[in-house]
Design a protein around this motif. Structure first.
Motif, PDB file in Angstrom:
ATOM      1  N   UNK A   9       0.869  -0.792  -0.013  1.00 23.91           N
ATOM      2  CA  UNK A   9       0.042  -0.389  -0.095  1.00 23.91           C
ATOM      3  C   UNK A   9       1.294   1.573  -0.622  1.00 23.91           C
ATOM      4  N   UNK A  10       0.512   2.595  -0.777  1.00 22.43           N
ATOM      5  CA  UNK A  10       1.315   3.449  -0.605  1.00 22.43           C
ATOM      6  C   UNK A  10       2.093   4.145   0.325  1.00 22.43           C
ATOM      7  N   UNK A  11       0.548   4.416   0.957  1.00 23.53           N
ATOM      8  CA  UNK A  11       1.256   5.248   2.746  1.00 23.53           C
ATOM      9  C   UNK A  11       1.693   4.429   2.977  1.00 23.53           C
ATOM     10  N   UNK A  12       2.180   2.782   3.193  1.00 26.64           N
ATOM     11  CA  UNK A  12       2.646   2.152   3.681  1.00 26.64           C
ATOM     12  C   UNK A  12       4.067   1.662   3.366  1.00 26.64           C
ATOM     13  N   UNK A  13       4.228   1.576   1.909  1.00 28.03           N
ATOM     14  CA  UNK A  13       5.248   1.373   1.344  1.00 28.03           C
ATOM     15  C   UNK A  13       6.009   2.590   1.008  1.00 28.03           C
ATOM     16  N   UNK A  14       5.969   4.140   0.779  1.00 23.13           N
ATOM     17  CA  UNK A  14       6.595   5.037   0.557  1.00 23.13           C
ATOM     18  C   UNK A  14       7.732   5.452   1.475  1.00 23.13           C
ATOM     19  N   UNK A  15       6.514   5.707   2.867  1.00 26.97           N
ATOM     20  CA  UNK A  15       7.605   5.930   4.194  1.00 26.97           C
ATOM     21  C   UNK A  15       9.102   5.240   4.251  1.00 26.97           C
ATOM     22  N   UNK A  16       9.086   3.493   3.597  1.00 23.70           N
ATOM     23  CA  UNK A  16       9.752   2.889   4.013  1.00 23.70           C
ATOM     24  C   UNK A  16      10.931   2.719   2.484  1.00 23.70           C
ATOM     25  N   UNK A  17      10.478   2.377   1.964  1.00 23.74           N
ATOM     26  CA  UNK A  17      11.089   2.899   0.599  1.00 23.74           C
ATOM     27  C   UNK A  17      12.409   2.541   0.725  1.00 23.74           C
ATOM     28  N   UNK A  18      13.471   3.144   0.445  1.00 23.10           N
ATOM     29  CA  UNK A  18      14.536   3.890   0.770  1.00 23.10           C
ATOM     30  C   UNK A  18      15.373   2.799   1.330  1.00 23.10           C
TER      31      UNK A  18
END
Length: 129
Positions: A9-18
């Motif tokens: 889910x974008x709101x969960x994945x985007x913050x931890x992507x790096x």
């Protein structure tokens, strides 16, 4: 050759992507002996309308697909899976129930890379680990 796809889910994945990218790549280097410069990753942050999963998963649910040349031993692949699950769980406090990883192995001859087939490449790392 190893390529990685990560879905969540974008709101969960985007913050931890790096940080997740770093964890995945470090494991590939340590366990599969991939060269550090060989980082091939794609992230697919999805909206709830495009990501369906069972009720026993939370919104932290991650699907990781690792596509690679065939040739790694079963124990090496299991070690990779164990390390990834443990490090993702420990780093992000994501339940192990919310982490799914699939390894896809294909013959080198099924890859087209830099104008040649994968079995014609001169690799700077070993596949049989």
């Amino acid at each position: 050759m190893v390529q990685v796809k990560v879905y969540g889910l974008a709101d969960k994945l985007n913050p931890i992507k790096s940080d997740l990218s770093h964890i995945i790549h470090t494991s590939l280097i340590e366990i599969l002996k991939v060269s550090p410069e060989k980082k091939f990753q794609r992230f697919f942050p999805l909206g709830k309308d495009n990501f369906y999963y069972p009720d026993d998963r939370s919104d932290n649910y991650l699907i990781i697909e690792i596509i690679m040349f065939e040739g790694r031993s079963v124990e090496t692949k299991k070690e990779l899976l164990r390390q990834l699950i443990q490090n993702i769980h420990k780093t992000f406090d994501i339940s192990v129930n919310d982490i799914e990883i699939t390894l896809f192995e294909t013959p080198k001859s099924n890859w087209g890379i830099r104008g040649v087939t994968g079995d014609e490449l001169n690799l700077n790392y070993k596949v049989k680990v």
